[in-house]
Design a protein around this motif. Structure first.
Motif, PDB file in Angstrom:
ATOM      1  N   ILE A   1      -3.507   5.301   6.050  1.00 48.27           N
ATOM      2  CA  ILE A   1      -4.336   4.344   5.314  1.00 48.27           C
ATOM      3  C   ILE A   1      -5.098   3.425   6.275  1.00 48.27           C
ATOM      4  O   ILE A   1      -6.244   3.046   6.012  1.00 48.27           O
ATOM      5  CB  ILE A   1      -3.463   3.526   4.339  1.00 48.27           C
ATOM      6  CG1 ILE A   1      -3.284   4.315   3.040  1.00 48.27           C
ATOM      7  CG2 ILE A   1      -4.060   2.159   4.060  1.00 48.27           C
ATOM      8  CD1 ILE A   1      -2.489   3.595   1.979  1.00 48.27           C
TER       9      ILE A   1
ATOM     10  N   VAL B   1      -3.312  -4.623   2.184  1.00 44.21           N
ATOM     11  CA  VAL B   1      -3.877  -4.094   3.429  1.00 44.21           C
ATOM     12  C   VAL B   1      -4.298  -5.313   4.240  1.00 44.21           C
ATOM     13  O   VAL B   1      -5.365  -5.888   4.018  1.00 44.21           O
ATOM     14  CB  VAL B   1      -5.070  -3.161   3.150  1.00 44.21           C
ATOM     15  CG1 VAL B   1      -5.639  -2.621   4.459  1.00 44.21           C
ATOM     16  CG2 VAL B   1      -4.640  -2.009   2.242  1.00 44.21           C
TER      17      VAL B   1
ATOM     18  N   ARG C   1      -8.978   3.107   5.988  1.00 41.89           N
ATOM     19  CA  ARG C   1      -9.534   1.850   5.470  1.00 41.89           C
ATOM     20  C   ARG C   1     -10.485   1.223   6.474  1.00 41.89           C
ATOM     21  O   ARG C   1     -11.489   0.589   6.092  1.00 41.89           O
ATOM     22  CB  ARG C   1      -8.408   0.884   5.121  1.00 41.89           C
ATOM     23  CG  ARG C   1      -8.865  -0.415   4.442  1.00 41.89           C
ATOM     24  CD  ARG C   1      -9.619  -0.135   3.135  1.00 41.89           C
ATOM     25  NE  ARG C   1      -9.847  -1.358   2.397  1.00 41.89           N
ATOM     26  CZ  ARG C   1      -9.056  -1.813   1.423  1.00 41.89           C
ATOM     27  NH1 ARG C   1      -7.983  -1.109   1.063  1.00 41.89           N
ATOM     28  NH2 ARG C   1      -9.316  -2.930   0.791  1.00 41.89           N
TER      29      ARG C   1
ATOM     30  N   THR D   1     -10.398  -0.615  -2.794  1.00 37.75           N
ATOM     31  CA  THR D   1      -9.079  -0.083  -3.140  1.00 37.75           C
ATOM     32  C   THR D   1      -9.205   1.236  -3.878  1.00 37.75           C
ATOM     33  O   THR D   1      -8.488   2.208  -3.581  1.00 37.75           O
ATOM     34  CB  THR D   1      -8.301  -1.093  -3.996  1.00 37.75           C
ATOM     35  OG1 THR D   1      -8.139  -2.312  -3.263  1.00 37.75           O
ATOM     36  CG2 THR D   1      -6.930  -0.557  -4.377  1.00 37.75           C
TER      37      THR D   1
ATOM     38  N   GLU E   1      -4.041  -5.066  -3.221  1.00 38.08           N
ATOM     39  CA  GLU E   1      -3.254  -4.154  -2.394  1.00 38.08           C
ATOM     40  C   GLU E   1      -3.091  -4.792  -1.018  1.00 38.08           C
ATOM     41  O   GLU E   1      -4.049  -5.300  -0.440  1.00 38.08           O
ATOM     42  CB  GLU E   1      -3.978  -2.809  -2.288  1.00 38.08           C
ATOM     43  CG  GLU E   1      -3.194  -1.745  -1.565  1.00 38.08           C
ATOM     44  CD  GLU E   1      -3.980  -0.438  -1.499  1.00 38.08           C
ATOM     45  OE1 GLU E   1      -3.386   0.615  -1.739  1.00 38.08           O
ATOM     46  OE2 GLU E   1      -5.197  -0.488  -1.202  1.00 38.08           O
TER      47      GLU E   1
ATOM     48  N   GLN F   1     -10.666   3.960  -1.513  1.00 36.16           N
ATOM     49  CA  GLN F   1      -9.607   4.389  -0.603  1.00 36.16           C
ATOM     50  C   GLN F   1      -8.698   5.412  -1.272  1.00 36.16           C
ATOM     51  O   GLN F   1      -8.348   6.437  -0.671  1.00 36.16           O
ATOM     52  CB  GLN F   1      -8.801   3.175  -0.156  1.00 36.16           C
ATOM     53  CG  GLN F   1      -7.571   3.501   0.682  1.00 36.16           C
ATOM     54  CD  GLN F   1      -6.758   2.260   0.915  1.00 36.16           C
ATOM     55  OE1 GLN F   1      -7.088   1.443   1.765  1.00 36.16           O
ATOM     56  NE2 GLN F   1      -5.686   2.093   0.152  1.00 36.16           N
TER      57      GLN F   1
ATOM     58  N   LYS G   1       0.834  -1.191   0.000  1.00 34.65           N
ATOM     59  CA  LYS G   1       0.000   0.000   0.000  1.00 34.65           C
ATOM     60  C   LYS G   1       0.885   1.264   0.000  1.00 34.65           C
ATOM     61  O   LYS G   1       2.004   1.213   0.527  1.00 34.65           O
ATOM     62  CB  LYS G   1      -0.903  -0.010   1.218  1.00 34.65           C
ATOM     63  CG  LYS G   1      -0.076  -0.161   2.496  1.00 34.65           C
ATOM     64  CD  LYS G   1      -0.889  -0.062   3.722  1.00 34.65           C
ATOM     65  CE  LYS G   1      -0.006  -0.150   4.933  1.00 34.65           C
ATOM     66  NZ  LYS G   1       1.155   0.743   4.970  1.00 34.65           N
ATOM     67  N   PRO G   2       0.432   2.351  -0.549  1.00 39.42           N
ATOM     68  CA  PRO G   2      -0.724   2.469  -1.438  1.00 39.42           C
ATOM     69  C   PRO G   2      -0.356   1.970  -2.833  1.00 39.42           C
ATOM     70  O   PRO G   2       0.804   1.974  -3.226  1.00 39.42           O
ATOM     71  CB  PRO G   2      -1.005   3.974  -1.442  1.00 39.42           C
ATOM     72  CG  PRO G   2       0.356   4.591  -1.277  1.00 39.42           C
ATOM     73  CD  PRO G   2       1.104   3.661  -0.360  1.00 39.42           C
TER      74      PRO G   2
ATOM     75  N   THR H   1      -4.357   4.722  -9.729  1.00 41.57           N
ATOM     76  CA  THR H   1      -4.889   3.502  -9.117  1.00 41.57           C
ATOM     77  C   THR H   1      -6.002   2.912  -9.978  1.00 41.57           C
ATOM     78  O   THR H   1      -6.049   1.700 -10.210  1.00 41.57           O
ATOM     79  CB  THR H   1      -5.409   3.794  -7.706  1.00 41.57           C
ATOM     80  OG1 THR H   1      -4.311   4.177  -6.869  1.00 41.57           O
ATOM     81  CG2 THR H   1      -6.095   2.577  -7.098  1.00 41.57           C
TER      82      THR H   1
END
Length: 328
Positions: free
Chosen positions: A180, A124, A184, A305, A122, A308, A97-98, A106
């Motif tokens: 993040i 996370v 998230r 994703t 991604e 975000q 991430k990111p 993205t």
């Protein structure tokens, strides 16, 4: 697809060596095929430890013909470049991430993966921990009444002066690194219809990137969300859901060790109940989810994703302009 997924690793970053490569090695569904570094000695050292092929150079790894997927643990500013390169050679990708530095990039990467029927995930990891599903069930079952507010924070102590997260050229800054997580979490529990009401990013003394920040977000109905993040603070990793009849609290929310006993605090009627769950390894769970997607050909839902990325962009713009920013 049968047999383990053969993965090539682009870069020998700390998170790769400390967390992801051991998880790959322990997974019956993954085989580490090769590790690449711009430093041939480092590539040899890491490859020897994990029993795979050392490769000098990132592009050279993508020329190998026996790799089905790629893991990208490079500095944030390089994620998009090497994710795109891997997708263009037909490899599935697990990227740190990111995914990129802006929402448009993205979106392009997610569209490319979808068009080529490739898995792009991604990394996370906390969303794969079973504690958050248990929290969601409590909220859905009305344990705290109607949801009114969500607060989340992730802050860490100061980093060494030469750490790449202080380097703007490498995509450093608190928002992309630690921000993040609470963002998230808000997205995870409140859904995609979040909007940024206001935000502030603070640049620490002598730093070229933001070292802390906060944002206020709105969700449908009466719900607001507040997130706090920083990398020159006392450690905190938590979130709280406030309802009309009680609240749910979670500590050590985002990066718990595999052997940590997860606890959910349920507060209502003037009493507190501690709900203890079995330990759960979120790194292993993430690796398993990625391998399963690759092996079954099931493309992951990319909506969170992309949303975000849009919200990260909105926080930056709101902080820069000092006013609410739409993300539509």
């Amino acid at each position: 697809m049968t047999g383990p997924v053969r993965v090539g690793v682009i870069g020998c970053a700390g998170i790769a060596v400390r967390r992801m490569l051991p998880a790959f090695a322990a997974s019956p569904d993954i085989e580490i095929a090769a590790v690449a570094s711009r430093d041939p000695a480092k590539a040899r050292q890491v490859a020897e430890r994990f029993g795979c092929r050392p490769v000098h150079g990132y592009g050279e790894l993508l020329e190998l013909d026996d790799i089905q997927a790629v893991y990208v643990p490079l500095p944030a500013a390089l994620h998009a470049q090497w994710t795109e390169a891997a997708l263009n050679t037909g490899r599935h990708v697990l990227a740190e991430k990111p995914l990129s530095a802006d929402r448009h990039r993205t979106g392009e990467l997610l569209e490319l993966a979808g068009a080529r029927r490739l898995v792009l995930m991604e990394n996370v990891m906390f969303v794969h921990h079973h504690r958050h599903r248990a929290v969601q069930r409590l909220a859905d079952d009305g344990a705290i009444g109607e949801l009114r507010a969500f607060h989340a924070a992730f802050t860490i102590p100061p980093l060494p002066d030469g750490d790449i997260r202080y380097d703007p050229e490498l995509g450093g800054g608190a928002l992309a690194d630690v921000g993040i997580y609470p963002l998230r979490a808000a997205l995870h529990f409140l859904g995609p219809e979040l909007d940024v009401i206001g935000a502030r990013l603070v640049q620490g003394a002598g730093r070229q990137v933001e070292t802390s920040g906060a944002a206020l977000l709105s969700a449908p109905g009466p719900v607001t969300a507040q997130i706090t993040f920083g990398m020159e603070h006392a450690y905190r990793s938590s979130y709280e859901l406030w309802g009309s009849e009680g609240s749910i609290t979670v500590d050590r929310a985002f990066t718990p060790p595999a052997d940590h006993v997860p606890v959910i605090g349920l507060h209502r009627g003037g009493k507190t109940e501690e709900i203890r769950l079995e330990p759960h390894d979120q790194v292993a769970a993430t690796v398993a989810a990625f391998a399963a997607a690759v092996r079954t050909g099931t493309l992951p839902d990319a909506c969170d994703t992309l949303r975000q990325a849009e919200l990260l962009d909105a926080i930056r713009r709101s902080a820069a302009h000092g006013k609410p920013i739409g993300t539509g």
